[in-house]
Every structure is written in C-alpha cells, then in structure tokens.
Design a protein around this motif. Sequence first.
Motif, PDB file in Angstrom:
ATOM      1  N   ASP A  74       0.832  -1.200   0.000  1.00 46.57           N
ATOM      2  CA  ASP A  74       0.000   0.000   0.000  1.00 46.57           C
ATOM      3  C   ASP A  74       0.869   1.253   0.000  1.00 46.57           C
ATOM      4  O   ASP A  74       0.595   2.216  -0.721  1.00 46.57           O
ATOM      5  CB  ASP A  74      -0.909  -0.016   1.232  1.00 46.57           C
ATOM      6  N   ALA A  75       1.940   1.229   0.796  1.00 50.06           N
ATOM      7  CA  ALA A  75       2.831   2.383   0.873  1.00 50.06           C
ATOM      8  C   ALA A  75       3.520   2.655  -0.457  1.00 50.06           C
ATOM      9  O   ALA A  75       3.738   3.810  -0.837  1.00 50.06           O
ATOM     10  CB  ALA A  75       3.880   2.159   1.961  1.00 50.06           C
ATOM     11  N   ALA A  76       3.835   1.592  -1.183  1.00 49.03           N
ATOM     12  CA  ALA A  76       4.534   1.740  -2.467  1.00 49.03           C
ATOM     13  C   ALA A  76       3.662   2.411  -3.518  1.00 49.03           C
ATOM     14  O   ALA A  76       4.183   2.982  -4.480  1.00 49.03           O
ATOM     15  CB  ALA A  76       4.991   0.377  -2.967  1.00 49.03           C
ATOM     16  N   HIS A  77       2.324   2.357  -3.322  1.00 47.94           N
ATOM     17  CA  HIS A  77       1.411   2.954  -4.302  1.00 47.94           C
ATOM     18  C   HIS A  77       0.720   4.194  -3.767  1.00 47.94           C
ATOM     19  O   HIS A  77      -0.303   4.630  -4.288  1.00 47.94           O
ATOM     20  CB  HIS A  77       0.349   1.933  -4.725  1.00 47.94           C
ATOM     21  N   GLU A  78       1.258   4.763  -2.714  1.00 49.76           N
ATOM     22  CA  GLU A  78       0.641   5.944  -2.104  1.00 49.76           C
ATOM     23  C   GLU A  78       0.511   7.076  -3.118  1.00 49.76           C
ATOM     24  O   GLU A  78       1.453   7.404  -3.826  1.00 49.76           O
ATOM     25  CB  GLU A  78       1.481   6.415  -0.916  1.00 49.76           C
ATOM     26  N   LYS A 111      -1.407   6.983  -5.719  1.00 50.83           N
ATOM     27  CA  LYS A 111      -1.830   6.488  -7.029  1.00 50.83           C
ATOM     28  C   LYS A 111      -3.252   5.927  -6.936  1.00 50.83           C
ATOM     29  O   LYS A 111      -3.845   5.869  -5.860  1.00 50.83           O
ATOM     30  CB  LYS A 111      -0.859   5.411  -7.518  1.00 50.83           C
ATOM     31  N   ASP A 112      -3.790   5.499  -8.065  1.00 51.64           N
ATOM     32  CA  ASP A 112      -5.161   4.992  -8.097  1.00 51.64           C
ATOM     33  C   ASP A 112      -5.234   3.538  -7.646  1.00 51.64           C
ATOM     34  O   ASP A 112      -5.747   2.659  -8.350  1.00 51.64           O
ATOM     35  CB  ASP A 112      -5.743   5.127  -9.508  1.00 51.64           C
ATOM     36  N   PHE A 113      -4.710   3.278  -6.458  1.00 51.05           N
ATOM     37  CA  PHE A 113      -4.684   1.925  -5.906  1.00 51.05           C
ATOM     38  C   PHE A 113      -4.703   2.001  -4.393  1.00 51.05           C
ATOM     39  O   PHE A 113      -4.115   2.921  -3.795  1.00 51.05           O
ATOM     40  CB  PHE A 113      -3.421   1.182  -6.368  1.00 51.05           C
ATOM     41  N   SER A 114      -5.384   1.062  -3.770  1.00 46.05           N
ATOM     42  CA  SER A 114      -5.422   1.051  -2.314  1.00 46.05           C
ATOM     43  C   SER A 114      -5.610  -0.367  -1.793  1.00 46.05           C
ATOM     44  O   SER A 114      -6.371  -1.150  -2.372  1.00 46.05           O
ATOM     45  CB  SER A 114      -6.573   1.931  -1.806  1.00 46.05           C
ATOM     46  N   VAL A 115      -4.885  -0.701  -0.732  1.00 47.10           N
ATOM     47  CA  VAL A 115      -5.089  -1.968  -0.039  1.00 47.10           C
ATOM     48  C   VAL A 115      -6.113  -1.695   1.060  1.00 47.10           C
ATOM     49  O   VAL A 115      -5.915  -0.815   1.901  1.00 47.10           O
ATOM     50  CB  VAL A 115      -3.786  -2.502   0.588  1.00 47.10           C
ATOM     51  N   VAL A 116      -7.202  -2.431   1.025  1.00 42.90           N
ATOM     52  CA  VAL A 116      -8.255  -2.282   2.028  1.00 42.90           C
ATOM     53  C   VAL A 116      -8.302  -3.568   2.839  1.00 42.90           C
ATOM     54  O   VAL A 116      -8.872  -4.572   2.413  1.00 42.90           O
ATOM     55  CB  VAL A 116      -9.624  -2.002   1.368  1.00 42.90           C
ATOM     56  N   ALA A 117      -7.657  -3.543   4.003  1.00 44.94           N
ATOM     57  CA  ALA A 117      -7.580  -4.725   4.856  1.00 44.94           C
ATOM     58  C   ALA A 117      -8.668  -4.633   5.925  1.00 44.94           C
ATOM     59  O   ALA A 117      -8.663  -3.716   6.749  1.00 44.94           O
ATOM     60  CB  ALA A 117      -6.204  -4.824   5.505  1.00 44.94           C
ATOM     61  N   VAL A 118      -9.612  -5.576   5.897  1.00 41.01           N
ATOM     62  CA  VAL A 118     -10.764  -5.547   6.800  1.00 41.01           C
ATOM     63  C   VAL A 118     -10.673  -6.677   7.816  1.00 41.01           C
ATOM     64  O   VAL A 118     -10.702  -7.853   7.455  1.00 41.01           O
ATOM     65  CB  VAL A 118     -12.085  -5.663   6.015  1.00 41.01           C
ATOM     66  N   SER A 119     -10.586  -6.303   9.082  1.00 36.85           N
ATOM     67  CA  SER A 119     -10.576  -7.298  10.155  1.00 36.85           C
ATOM     68  C   SER A 119     -11.999  -7.780  10.404  1.00 36.85           C
ATOM     69  O   SER A 119     -12.930  -6.971  10.473  1.00 36.85           O
ATOM     70  CB  SER A 119     -10.021  -6.679  11.442  1.00 36.85           C
TER      71      SER A 119
END
Length: 220
Positions: free
Chosen positions: A124-128, A130-138
Amino acid sequence: MNETRGQSRRWTVIGLAAIAGIATGVAAVYVTETRNGNAIVDAAGVDCAPAVEAAGLLAPFAKGDVAAFRVATEPARLSELSFQNAAGDKVSIADFAGKTVLLNLWATWCAPCRQEMPALDRLDAAHEGKDFSVVAVSIDTQDPAKPKAFLDEIGVKSLAFYGDPTTGIFSGLKGKGMAVGLPTTVLIDGKGCALGVMSGPAEWDSEDAKALVKAALGDA
C-alpha cells in the motif's frame, strides 16, 4: 341470423385481443427474465463484463508468490460490500470508486493473516498517491481494540484500519463463491467489479505480486 353473426364477430375480436394481450404479457416477462438472467448490467447501471475480459489479461501474472490467484470468469460487482472505518463509520467498496482495490479479509486469530500484514502495508505504501489502495478488513467479532492494537504492534504505517465485527463482508464474498476461509484477498477494479481472488496468504510486496497489481492498473 344477422345478430348471431354479429355476436360471433364480437367474440372473435375479443378473443383475438385477449390472445394478443397474453402474447404481449409473455413477451414482456421473457424480456424481463432475460435481462435479469444475464445480470450483465445491474440496477446501478454498472456493466462488469469488461472486468472479466480485463481479468483474462491478468492470468499470465498469476505465478510465483501469487500463483494461487484465480482470475474472474463471471461478472461480479462488489461495490455494495460494507464495513467500518476506525471511527466506526460505515464504508463500502463504492467509496473507492475510480481506484483499483486489493480487498483483504483477516483476523487476529488467523496466523497466516497476521504474517502477511506487513507485506500488505508495504504494498500500500509503495502505491501511495496512485489509483490503488489496499483495504484490509478485520473480521474479529469480539474486542474491537484487539486488531487495532495488533496493527500498532507490528508498526503498520500505511494501511488504514477497517473492520466488520458482523462478518457480513465475508458472508457476502462467500455467497459469490469467493471466500472459503482466511485470509481472502480480492482484486477489484475502479467500478467495483471483481478481477480475481486469492484464497490463502501471499507475499504481497514480492515482485510477482507487484507485477500482478501493475497489470491490473494497466501499467504492465
């Protein structure tokens, strides 16, 4: 005699009208059922068929550390999947419209989930920006502070916290044949359409994973 003929004609006209009405009704039902059956364009007017074509282009990148990634073969819209942010406000995949999303379902009691979290954070940090996001849901169902504390402990810097103690998001994916256990990770395009799914952990900041994400973004 003429009256009998007139009545006969009237009944004939009425009969033909009734038949025509029935035929029209059948046609209307057929058209409606055909549209619903195909389910290519949903109620929101989103066509996920192109996502299936795009997913096919990702197949060559499902190798190495992401060899278990299964590309989508049927249209599936996931925009309605909802969860909560750190403040407890409702959020959904629709809120990420225009972004390619890597949706990850995890829990603190799932050891493989915990192990892959640092890699997801780095991805996620590598694509900060940009049009990309990691959405981690617990999907921890009890102490809501526990997953937040875990992320703090491992030094997560980029990932935002999301949770769903109802586990409804897992049920939603399971209903679409995309979730059988944890972790489950789904790649979703900017329209909220599924591109593919990974069952089990992966090294998400590996070169293989980065190549897969890059291809999904159209940069391959």
